[in-house]
Design an enzyme around this catalytic site. Structure first.
Site, mmCIF file in Angstrom:
data_model
loop_
_atom_site.group_PDB
_atom_site.id
_atom_site.type_symbol
_atom_site.label_atom_id
_atom_site.label_comp_id
_atom_site.label_asym_id
_atom_site.label_seq_id
_atom_site.Cartn_x
_atom_site.Cartn_y
_atom_site.Cartn_z
ATOM 1 N N HIS A 12 0.689 -1.254 0.014
ATOM 2 C CA HIS A 12 -0.030 0.106 0.046
ATOM 3 C C HIS A 12 0.862 1.291 -0.113
ATOM 4 O O HIS A 12 0.518 2.294 0.742
ATOM 5 C CB HIS A 12 -1.003 0.088 1.169
ATOM 6 C CG HIS A 12 -0.393 -0.047 2.435
ATOM 7 N ND1 HIS A 12 -1.016 -0.806 3.573
ATOM 8 C CD2 HIS A 12 0.625 0.521 3.156
ATOM 9 C CE1 HIS A 12 -0.152 -0.617 4.682
ATOM 10 N NE2 HIS A 12 0.823 0.023 4.288
ATOM 11 N N HIS A 59 -1.198 5.058 9.541
ATOM 12 C CA HIS A 59 -0.033 5.590 9.533
ATOM 13 C C HIS A 59 -0.175 7.290 10.361
ATOM 14 O O HIS A 59 0.417 8.178 9.851
ATOM 15 C CB HIS A 59 0.371 5.760 8.148
ATOM 16 C CG HIS A 59 0.917 4.585 7.437
ATOM 17 N ND1 HIS A 59 -0.396 4.052 6.758
ATOM 18 C CD2 HIS A 59 1.851 3.894 7.260
ATOM 19 C CE1 HIS A 59 -0.028 2.934 6.258
ATOM 20 N NE2 HIS A 59 1.242 2.785 6.278
ATOM 21 N N HIS A 193 10.999 -2.824 2.985
ATOM 22 C CA HIS A 193 11.313 -1.442 2.680
ATOM 23 C C HIS A 193 11.598 -0.872 4.388
ATOM 24 O O HIS A 193 11.196 -1.493 5.514
ATOM 25 C CB HIS A 193 10.127 -0.708 2.535
ATOM 26 C CG HIS A 193 9.023 -0.688 3.074
ATOM 27 N ND1 HIS A 193 8.257 -1.755 3.335
ATOM 28 C CD2 HIS A 193 8.366 0.425 3.620
ATOM 29 C CE1 HIS A 193 7.157 -1.599 4.022
ATOM 30 N NE2 HIS A 193 6.962 -0.141 4.173
ATOM 31 N N GLU A 240 5.111 -5.163 8.745
ATOM 32 C CA GLU A 240 3.716 -4.785 7.953
ATOM 33 C C GLU A 240 3.185 -6.173 7.505
ATOM 34 O O GLU A 240 2.019 -6.484 7.180
ATOM 35 C CB GLU A 240 3.471 -3.743 6.765
ATOM 36 C CG GLU A 240 3.698 -2.479 7.392
ATOM 37 C CD GLU A 240 3.632 -1.443 6.470
ATOM 38 O OE1 GLU A 240 3.653 -0.096 6.544
ATOM 39 O OE2 GLU A 240 3.766 -1.730 5.171
#
Length: 280
Positions: A12, A59, A193, A240
């Site tokens: 996402h 977030h 990431h 995640e």
């Protein structure tokens, strides 16, 4: 009775949403990424799910460090796109399914999961980018959504095993819902990431590829990956991927892989996507 007909996982990355919103999908940089979702867009048009149980993480848009629930279910009629500091994304309001959401809450709490109930919830790119990837830019989303927000921002996040068990509990809850619904479960976020520090920009393709393989062939091994391994191998934001295990746990023991796409980089993130079908 309601039934779970598919599981979908997708990254996402916020820059994906920005590329769509700014009409950059066909540019040299972005086209290879979006081409990998073309199959899914055609497929989901045929599948026509009624509801998506969409597992994502906030977030710092709705939740801040002042309040960090581990698992939250959105029970509202609608969910507005969040202002993430530069205005909300120009996407439709997300339509909820309060009846299924409340059934999930009751079933999961009685199944001994401590669920936070959200009767108001603005949703950020963690939820809207996957919808855009699957449905493009419609005037209204063609599916109702039950948001399931997971804390993977503030340590300690839930373990992969706990996420898997939540997925199993979601499956039991859906199958006990009396309305005839075609339900899909989506897991979002990842893949490898890191956004800060000396390892900013880290991408670990072998780890990502092995994770995708194991989702199909050896999901039990994924339940045992500790937090430290995600941090070391997939970067500080790679955790995640535990949200994908909620989706996978909801599908049952065996699955059929229908489609897979992996692309690097999108911004400074590895993008993964997989579509799975549980046994009929």
């Amino acid at each position: 009775m309601a039934r779970i007909t598919a599981g979908v996982a997708a990254s996402h990355v916020p820059a994906i949403g920005a590329a769509m919103d700014r009409d950059q999908v066909g540019t040299d940089y972005w086209k290879p990424l979006f081409d990998g979702f073309a199959w899914t867009r055609d497929w989901i048009t045929q599948e026509r799910p009624d509801v998506v149980i969409l597992v994502y993480n906030d977030h710092a848009s709705e939740f801040s460090l002042d309040l960090i629930p581990t698992f939250t279910i959105g029970c509202a009629e609608t969910f507005a796109p969040a202002d993430e500091g530069f205005g909300p994304r120009p996407v439709p309001v997300v339509e909820g399914h309060p009846e299924l959401a409340w059934h999930l809450v009751q079933s999961l709490i009685l199944d001994e999961f401590d669920i936070t109930i959200a009767n108001k919830l603005d949703v950020d790119h963690g939820l809207t980018v996957p919808l855009s990837l699957m449905f493009g830019a419609p005037a209204a989303w063609p599916v109702r959504v039950v948001p399931v927000a997971v804390n993977v921002v503030q340590y300690p996040p839930p373990t992969g095993n706990r996420c898997w068990l939540l997925g199993e509990a979601i499956r039991r809850a859906v199958l006990s819902f009396g309305e005839d619904l075609n339900v899909q479960v989506w897991g979002t976020g990842g893949m490898s990431h890191q956004l800060q520090g000396p390892r900013a920009g880290l991408i670990n393709t072998p780890f990502d590829t092995a994770f995708l393989d194991r989702l199909v062939a050896d999901p039990q091994a994924l339940r045992r990956i500790p937090h430290l391994e995600y941090l070391r191998e997939a970067g500080s934001e790679g955790i995640e991927m535990v949200m994908w295990l909620i989706m996978r746990g909801a599908l049952g023991a065996d699955v059929e892989e229908l489609h897979r796409h992996y692309h690097v980089p999108a911004s400074n993130t590895a993008v993964g996507h997989i579509v799975l079908r549980p046994p009929v």
